[in-house]
Write a protein that holds these residues in place. Structure first.
Motif, PDB file in Angstrom:
ATOM      1  N   GLY A  72     -15.367 -13.913  29.106  1.00 48.54           N
ATOM      2  CA  GLY A  72     -14.464 -14.577  30.040  1.00 48.54           C
ATOM      3  C   GLY A  72     -13.843 -15.830  29.461  1.00 48.54           C
TER       4      GLY A  72
ATOM      5  N   VAL B 108     -14.030 -12.609  35.220  1.00 47.61           N
ATOM      6  CA  VAL B 108     -13.070 -12.077  34.249  1.00 47.61           C
ATOM      7  C   VAL B 108     -13.810 -11.319  33.151  1.00 47.61           C
ATOM      8  CG1 VAL B 108     -11.424 -12.732  32.449  1.00 47.61           C
ATOM      9  CG2 VAL B 108     -11.246 -13.732  34.730  1.00 47.61           C
ATOM     10  N   GLY B 109     -14.938 -11.877  32.709  1.00 49.60           N
ATOM     11  CA  GLY B 109     -15.728 -11.200  31.692  1.00 49.60           C
ATOM     12  C   GLY B 109     -16.317  -9.899  32.196  1.00 49.60           C
TER      13      GLY B 109
END
Length: 425
Positions: free
Chosen positions: A156, A58-59
C-alpha cells in the motif's frame, strides 16, 4: 541539502529558484550544504497528502481478486484457501455458483461496507445470511495471518508513493495487531497520520512514531450510499429502509477522552440524519472531523463552520447512478464547493481503495464540480495538514520536506519522490 535550478510550485505558478532542506524541513537559507542536487529544467511540487484513505486497504486490494468487472470465473478457479475479492457494485447474476465451493468465498462491495459470502463462509463466520454489513466485516480480517497484513501495508505505501502522494491520513487497525501497526508506522517511508478505528481509545498510545503520527480516533456513524446503509432522515426510494446508524453508544466518552488528550475524532458520516445526530452529540466540541458529508440538511449547513471535513470531489461524478436512491428532501447533495466558498475547512481525499489513489483523478473530479486547479492542488496538499495543524504540503520554510520531482509541468512524469528530505521513490 540544496536543490538548485528547479521550477518550484508557488501560488499557482512555477518559479525558478533553489530549495534548502535541513533535518527533514525546508529552511530559508543554508550555509555550506552537505549535498547539492542540480534539478536543471525539472519541476518540483509539494507532495500530495490524502486526508482520508486506507494504506492497508490499498495493499489488500492489490493482493486479492479485483471484482470491478464482475468476473466470478477467477473466483471459481482460485487456488487460495480463503478467496477474498473486492470491487463489485452490483453482484453478478451467477454468484450462486460459488455456493458449491468447499472453502470460504468473500466478495466485498466496492464501498467496503457490504460483503457477499458463500455458504461455506456463512458456516465458517457463523453468519445467517449471504450478506454481511458494517462492523460484521471485521470478522473477515481475523481470518488472515498477520504476515499478510504486513505485506499488504508495504504494498500500500508503495502504491501511494509512486503516485506522488507523500502522506496519508490512514485507518489501518483492521486485522493487524496494534504492536505490529506500531512497527509498520515506525518503518514506513510514507508519512502516515493514523486514526485508530476503536471505540476504546484509552487502550492505545498516541503521538509521533518515526516520521508518522497517531493523531486521532476513527468511528462510523453510518455506512454507504451504494450499500444503502448510509443513514437518512427519509427511506431510500422504493424502500422502507433508512440505512444504519452505527455510532458507538459511548461516543461522548470517546470525544471527552480525545479532548483531554489532544486527539481528533474522525467520524465517517454520509447520510443527512447521521450528520444531524453527530453534530448534536458533538455540540461545542469543535475541531473534530467529519469524513464524507455527502448529504446535508440545509438546516445543518450553518453548523459546519466549527468542524473540519475530508471530502471526495470525485464521488459526485462516480455516484450519479446511486444518487437516484436518495429521496427528495430539503437536502444539499455533495455541496463541497459551497462548503469551500463559505469558509468551511475542507481537505481532499481519495478514500482509496474505494476510488483510485491518484491525485490527477481526484483533481479532475474537483475541476468538474467547479474548483479551480490552484484551489484543488492546495486542498490536496497544504489543506490536509491544516486540518490537523501539521506543516505539510507547501514548499516553504518551516514545512516538512515532502516533495515530488517531475520532468515537465504536465505533472504526469514523476522522476523522484522525497519524504522528510529523503528520496523514497
Amino acid at each position: 541539502m540544496i536543490l538548485k535550478n528547479a521550477y518550484i510550485w508557488h501560488n499557482g505558478i512555477f518559479v525558478r529558484r533553489d530549495l534548502y532542506i535541513k533535518n527533514g524541513n525546508f529552511v530559508a537559507k543554508l550555509e555550506n550544504p552537505e549535498r547539492e542536487i542540480n534539478l536543471e529544467g525539472k519541476y518540483v511540487f509539494p507532495g500530495f497528502s490524502d486526508s482520508h484513505a486506507h494504506v492497508l486497504g490499498v495493499g489488500i486490494k492489490s493482493l486479492t481478486l479485483n471484482l470491478e468487472d464482475n468476473d466470478i470465473e477467477q473466483v471459481l478457479h482460485s487456488n487460495r484457501e480463503i478467496v477474498i475479492g473486492r470491487g463489485w457494485s452490483e453482484l453478478p447474476s451467477d454468484v450462486s455458483k460459488l455456493n458449491d465451493l468447499k472453502k470460504p468465498v468473500i466478495l466485498i462491495r466496492r464501498c467496503g461496507h457490504v460483503a457477499w459470502i458463500n455458504k461455506y463462509a456463512m458456516s465458517f463466520l457463523k453468519c445467517n445470511d449471504h450478506f454481511i454489513y458494517e462492523e460484521e466485516l471485521e470478522k473477515i480480517w481475523k481470518l488472515l495471518p498477520e504476515e499478510f497484513y504486513v505485506k499488504a501495508f508495504e504494498r500500500g505505501q508503495e502504491e501511494f508513493l509512486k503516485k506522488g502522494i507523500t502522506s496519508v491520513h490512514s485507518d489501518d487497525l483492521h486485522g493487524v495487531s496494534f504492536e505490529t501497526l506500531l512497527r509498520l508506522l515506525r518503518e514506513s517511508k510514507l508519512r502516515i497520520y493514523e486514526k485508530l478505528y476503536t471505540s476504546e481509545p484509552w487502550k492505545y498510545e498516541y503521538g509521533t512514531i518515526g516520521i508518522s503520527k497517531i493523531f486521532g480516533i476513527k468511528v462510523f456513524a453510518d455506512g454507504s450510499l451504494g450499500g444503502k446503509t448510509a443513514y437518512l432522515s427519509k427511506p431510500y426510494v422504493n424502500s422502507a429502509n433508512y440505512g444504519k446508524f452505527t455510532l458507538p453508544e459511548n461516543f461522548k466518552e470517546i470525544v471527552k477522552f480525545a479532548n483531554n488528550n489532544g486527539l481528533q475524532v474522525c467520524v465517517h458520516t454520509i447520510g443527512d440524519e447521521a450528520l444531524t445526530r453527530v453534530l448534536e452529540l458533538l455540540g461545542k466540541n469543535y475541531g473534530h472531523r467529519i469524513i464524507h458529508a455527502q448529504i446535508i440538511k440545509k438546516s445543518d449547513f450553518s453548523k459546519l463552520q466549527n468542524f473540519v471535513f475530508s471530502i471526495q470531489p470525485h464521488f459526485f461524478i462516480e455516484d450519479q447512478k446511486i444518487i437516484n436512491y436518495i429521496p427528495k428532501g430539503n437536502f444539499l447533495l455533495y455541496p463541497f464547493k459551497q462548503m469551500f466558498n463559505n469558509g468551511i475547512k475542507i481537505a481532499f481525499s481519495s478514500d482509496a481503495p474505494v476510488s483510485p489513489h491518484d491525485p490527477r483523478y481526484v483533481i479532475e473530479g474537483a475541476l468538474k464540480i467547479g474548483f479551480t486547479l490552484e484551489e484543488s492542488i492546495k486542498l490536496y496538499t497544504e489543506a490536509s495538514g491544516m486540518i490537523i495543524n501539521e506543516n505539510i504540503g507547501k514548499l516553504h520554510p518551516g514545512f516538512k520536506a515532502d516533495f515530488v520531482v517531475y520532468s515537465d509541468k504536465s505533472l504526469t512524469n514523476i522522476e523522484a519522490v522525497y519524504v522528510n528530505g529523503e528520496k523514497v521513490y
